[in-house]
Scaffold this active site. Structure first.
Site, PDB file in Angstrom:
ATOM      1  N   GLU A 438       0.845  -1.276   0.017  1.00 13.07           N
ATOM      2  CA  GLU A 438      -0.184  -0.046   0.135  1.00 13.07           C
ATOM      3  C   GLU A 438       0.923   1.152   0.165  1.00 13.07           C
ATOM      4  OE1 GLU A 438      -3.146  -0.425  -0.523  1.00 13.07           O
ATOM      5  OE2 GLU A 438      -3.355   1.738  -0.878  1.00 13.07           O
TER       6      GLU A 438
HETATM    7  C1  LIG Z   1       2.077 -10.082   0.536  1.00 11.71           C
HETATM    8  C2  LIG Z   1       1.678  -8.628  -0.570  1.00 11.71           C
HETATM    9  C3  LIG Z   1       0.604  -8.301  -0.764  1.00 11.71           C
HETATM   10  C4  LIG Z   1       0.417  -7.529  -1.664  1.00 11.71           C
HETATM   11  N1  LIG Z   1      -0.950  -7.118  -2.100  1.00 11.71           N
HETATM   12  C5  LIG Z   1      -1.091  -6.447  -3.258  1.00 11.71           C
HETATM   13  C6  LIG Z   1      -2.261  -6.306  -3.756  1.00 11.71           C
HETATM   14  O1  LIG Z   1      -3.350  -6.790  -3.199  1.00 11.71           O
HETATM   15  N2  LIG Z   1      -2.523  -5.495  -4.882  1.00 11.71           N
HETATM   16  C7  LIG Z   1      -1.385  -5.083  -5.497  1.00 11.71           C
HETATM   17  O2  LIG Z   1      -1.597  -4.343  -6.651  1.00 11.71           O
HETATM   18  N3  LIG Z   1      -0.179  -4.986  -4.906  1.00 11.71           N
HETATM   19  C8  LIG Z   1       0.040  -5.784  -3.865  1.00 11.71           C
HETATM   20  N4  LIG Z   1       1.287  -5.991  -3.399  1.00 11.71           N
HETATM   21  C9  LIG Z   1       2.329  -5.409  -3.910  1.00 11.71           C
HETATM   22  C10 LIG Z   1       2.930  -4.167  -3.050  1.00 11.71           C
HETATM   23  O3  LIG Z   1       1.988  -3.024  -3.156  1.00 11.71           O
HETATM   24  C11 LIG Z   1       4.391  -3.780  -3.604  1.00 11.71           C
HETATM   25  O4  LIG Z   1       5.263  -4.692  -3.179  1.00 11.71           O
HETATM   26  C12 LIG Z   1       4.787  -2.463  -3.226  1.00 11.71           C
HETATM   27  O5  LIG Z   1       3.951  -1.459  -3.612  1.00 11.71           O
HETATM   28  C13 LIG Z   1       6.294  -2.200  -3.461  1.00 11.71           C
HETATM   29  O6  LIG Z   1       6.635  -2.434  -4.856  1.00 11.71           O
HETATM   30  P1  LIG Z   1       7.946  -3.435  -5.148  1.00 11.71           P
HETATM   31  O7  LIG Z   1       7.598  -4.701  -4.328  1.00 11.71           O
HETATM   32  O8  LIG Z   1       7.898  -3.489  -6.552  1.00 11.71           O
HETATM   33  O9  LIG Z   1       8.948  -2.573  -4.563  1.00 11.71           O
HETATM   34  P2  LIG Z   1       9.890  -1.475  -5.350  1.00 11.71           P
HETATM   35  O10 LIG Z   1       9.196  -0.516  -5.747  1.00 11.71           O
HETATM   36  O11 LIG Z   1      11.009  -2.140  -6.142  1.00 11.71           O
HETATM   37  O12 LIG Z   1      10.780  -0.873  -3.869  1.00 11.71           O
HETATM   38  C14 LIG Z   1      12.100  -1.428  -3.624  1.00 11.71           C
HETATM   39  C15 LIG Z   1      12.513  -0.269  -2.575  1.00 11.71           C
HETATM   40  O13 LIG Z   1      12.892   0.878  -3.403  1.00 11.71           O
HETATM   41  C16 LIG Z   1      12.261   1.978  -2.563  1.00 11.71           C
HETATM   42  N5  LIG Z   1      11.918   2.872  -3.666  1.00 11.71           N
HETATM   43  C17 LIG Z   1      11.316   2.578  -4.833  1.00 11.71           C
HETATM   44  N6  LIG Z   1      11.161   3.650  -5.413  1.00 11.71           N
HETATM   45  C18 LIG Z   1      11.401   4.610  -4.708  1.00 11.71           C
HETATM   46  C19 LIG Z   1      11.355   6.035  -5.076  1.00 11.71           C
HETATM   47  N7  LIG Z   1      11.060   6.866  -5.999  1.00 11.71           N
HETATM   48  N8  LIG Z   1      11.888   6.594  -4.125  1.00 11.71           N
HETATM   49  C20 LIG Z   1      12.611   6.337  -2.872  1.00 11.71           C
HETATM   50  N9  LIG Z   1      12.285   5.034  -2.613  1.00 11.71           N
HETATM   51  C21 LIG Z   1      12.059   4.008  -3.499  1.00 11.71           C
HETATM   52  C22 LIG Z   1      11.217   1.308  -1.872  1.00 11.71           C
HETATM   53  O14 LIG Z   1      10.589   2.191  -0.559  1.00 11.71           O
HETATM   54  C23 LIG Z   1      11.581   0.278  -1.321  1.00 11.71           C
HETATM   55  O15 LIG Z   1      12.231   0.255  -0.068  1.00 11.71           O
HETATM   56  C24 LIG Z   1       1.563  -6.852  -2.229  1.00 11.71           C
HETATM   57  C25 LIG Z   1       2.790  -7.445  -1.884  1.00 11.71           C
HETATM   58  C26 LIG Z   1       2.943  -8.446  -1.011  1.00 11.71           C
HETATM   59  C27 LIG Z   1       4.492  -8.857  -0.707  1.00 11.71           C
END
Ligand SMILES: Cc1cc2nc3c(=O)[nH]c(=O)nc-3n(C[C@H](O)[C@H](O)[C@H](O)COP(=O)(O)OP(=O)(O)OC[C@H]3O[C@@H](n4cnc5c(N)ncnc54)[C@H](O)[C@@H]3O)c2cc1C
Length: 590
Positions: A438
């Site tokens: 989220e």
């Molecule tokens: C158990 C689980 C349930 C989930 N449920 C849903 C769901 O129901 N629907 C859905 O759509 N998604 C869902 N998600 C996805 C979740 O919302 C994403 O994992 C989350 O938004 C982070 O994206 P990412 O995993 O690609 O991490 P990334 O975006 O790759 O981030 C990696 C790190 O980099 C940092 N970072 C990234 N961009 C920036 C920036 N611009 N500036 C500073 N720091 C940054 C982040 O804060 C993080 O620490 C779920 C994930 C999990 C693991």
């Protein structure tokens, strides 16, 4: 392992004395809500969640949801039955719009009930949580026809909802998503693509799943501007609204995760699935934003709710476990560890932060009620602004604390905390995700300094700090000594806010996370002061017996929070105002 007992007296105290729910009775939409009956409603809900849902927590973790060879998903034993009972009892519908079968209660009361649901079983709670987010989006942006078709059965819980944003290359950067939506001749769309991490994307607890899917039409511009949002149900409906053919989408796998094992986290494949556009093409992100505030608050609440359950378990263990002597114990007789000052520090840290988080989250929800239901435009605007400022604080601060406090919960158990059979480790594992999904907490901090702090050139945050200062300065009698540390916290926030506003860009971004921590702690400190003043007044009015003891404990937690926890966060000022130079000079080597 202890059973969960809903902390009804604590919840009611915050509702009555910290967020002033009696103000809501003056709103036409809530004229039917009698504040004096709230404790009774919470008691009844508390019984339901501790007796029906809490017992599913452990088996939900050990058994987990499983995908079968045909793509169906079987949830852990007891979960479908608990879900059916939840639907029958109607607790999930309490704050939805009565027009669609909801109870019409304020969001803040719905949030208190959601806290119980989440403490009882976080993995399970995600199913109603995602449905709630989907309902909010549909209520705000779908056509009347779409609302009448989908919303009533989602409000009742007969059908559940999901949010499909994430793709492998599109996480925090949602604008990078590539799922395609091609318009069919009949006005529906063919949706093709793969979504990952979809919470409750497939399951066996309800007869239909209403997926809300973000996708891109062929001529859409890149980035978030080109995103549209679609209703893509698991089963299409017949003309009479009954369940029809299976849509062409499936769960291709479930993730193996650190925690929330009861919640099936699905990889979803859409292969020309039939979708119905919500609103206009390319307005998907705007639609998502309306439900984001409530979803982010609900996730923040998870930090509070799981910390509460972890705390209850830690307190019980600390009374049962004997280890080491105490000066006031006969020589050679071991004392319960709850007698040791260091253990008491851990427990009181948990308790004080839990109360502070409850104040912040409930205030956030009350601000949303003001924003949507206050009779006058001025209160509505103030509620909207306050909700916008508080939302990143609730989401990030409470989930960071959820991680820290459940870790303390493990620590109180000593070695047994690390052993799975006590259940203390489950809370620690379950809550880990809440700081990530989220919108990661890093993204929340960026939202705070990039969008919320600049509102009215800093005056939105400034007004909140004025309110906090006024609460600090109103303290009298034994509480008067708390004014100074709390005002020092307010001053640190003002100075940090000013510095960030004049150093926007990477310098401010480098300090965003510690700023969020400081601001949330100080604002919550004001709410602890407000609660303490109310407790002091009730004691002066002659409260006695168990109630007097309860109120005395409010004074203890407020004093600990303001004298010891707030000043520690003022120490973050150098991290907030040092700029980006040192981070830029750091070269992490691969
Ligand atoms: C158990 C689980 C349930 C989930 N449920 C849903 C769901 O129901 N629907 C859905 O759509 N998604 C869902 N998600 C996805 C979740 O919302 C994403 O994992 C989350 O938004 C982070 O994206 P990412 O995993 O690609 O991490 P990334 O975006 O790759 O981030 C990696 C790190 O980099 C940092 N970072 C990234 N961009 C920036 C920036 N611009 N500036 C500073 N720091 C940054 C982040 O804060 C993080 O620490 C779920 C994930 C999990 C693991």
């Amino acid at each position: 392992m202890s059973d969960y007992q809903a902390p009804v007296e604590d919840m009611d105290f915050v509702l009555q004395h910290v967020v002033d729910i009696d103000e809501l009775q003056g709103y036409d939409d809530f004229a039917h809500v009698d504040p004096t009956e709230v404790a009774g409603i919470l008691e009844e809900a508390g019984r339901f969640f501790s007796e029906v849902v809490a017992p599913t927590n452990r088996i939900g973790d050990t058994q987990g949801s499983r995908r079968n060879a045909d793509g169906s998903v079987t949830t852990p034993d007891g979960i479908p039955d608990a879900y059916a009972k939840l639907v029958e009892a109607g607790w999930g519908a309490i704050s939805f719009d009565p027009e669609y079968g909801g109870g019409g209660f304020p969001t803040v009361i719905g949030l208190a009930i959601q806290e119980m649901l989440t403490s009882a079983n976080m993995g399970f709670s995600l199913c109603p949580l995602l449905t709630q987010g989907a309902v909010h989006l549909l209520e705000s942006h779908a056509s009347e026809d779409q609302k009448n078709t989908w919303v009533p059965k989602m409000v009742s819980g007969e059908w559940t909802g999901t949010m499909n944003l994430t793709e492998p290359q599109a996480g925090s950067d949602v604008g990078a998503l590539t799922t395609k939506a091609v318009r069919n001749d009949d006005g529906t769309y063919a949706i093709t693509g793969q979504k990952i991490f979809i919470t409750w994307g497939e399951h066996d607890v309800a007869e239909n799943i209403v997926h809300l899917v973000l996708a891109r039409t062929p001529d859409a511009p890149p980035g978030t501007k080109g995103i549209s949002v679609f209703i893509v149900p698991k089963f299409l409906l017949n003309a009479d609204g009954s369940i029809g053919e299976r849509n062409s989408l499936e769960c291709v796998s479930l993730e193996h995760k650190l925690g929330i094992h009861a919640s099936p986290t699905a990889v979803m494949s859409f292969d020309g699935a039939t979708g119905y556009l919500i609103g206009e093409e390319q307005t998907g992100m705007r639609s998502m934003f309306t439900m984001m505030n409530s979803a982010r608050l609900s996730v923040g609440l998870e930090g509070l709710a799981v910390a509460e359950r972890s705390y209850q378990q830690a307190v019980q263990y600390a009374h049962e476990r004997t280890q080491g002597g105490r000066p006031d114990y006969p020589k050679g007789e071991p004392a319960p560890i709850v007698e040791h000052p260091d253990v008491r520090r851990m427990l009181l840290t948990m308790k004080a932060y839990i109360e502070a988080m409850r104040g912040l989250c409930y205030l956030n929800a009350k601000a949303m009620d003001d924003a949507h239901h206050a009779p006058d435009a001025e209160t509505r605007a103030a509620g909207q602004e306050l909700a916008e400022v508080l939302t990143p604080l609730s989401k990030a601060w409470c989930t960071d604390l959820g991680n820290e406090l459940t870790s303390l919960g493990v620590q109180v158990h000593g070695g047994m905390g690390f052993i799975e059979e006590t259940g203390a480790a489950q809370h620690y594992r379950d809550i880990r995700i809440a700081a990530i999904y989220e919108g990661t907490n890093g993204i929340q901090a960026i939202d705070l300094i990039g969008r919320k702090l600049p509102m009215r050139d800093g005056a939105a945050v400034g007004d909140l700090l004025d309110d906090t200062q006024a609460l600090a300065e109103a303290l009298t009698g034994d509480l008067a000594s708390l004014t100074k540390p709390l005002v020092e916290g307010v001053t640190a926030c003002r100075e940090s806010s000013g510095w960030l506003l004049t150093n926007m860009g990477d310098a401010a971004l480098a300090g965003a996370t510690p700023y969020l921590r400081l601001l949330a702690t100080v604002v919550a400190g004001g709410l602890m002061a407000k609660g303490a003043a109310a407790a002091q007044a009730e004691l002066a009015d002659g409260a006695d017996g168990d109630r007097a003891e309860f109120l005395q404990q409010k004074l203890v937690t407020a004093r600990f929070f303001i004298e010891q926890l707030v000043p520690a966060q003022i120490g973050l000022m150098p991290s907030i105002m040092s700029g980006n130079d040192i981070l830029a000079n750091y070269h992490p080597v691969v």
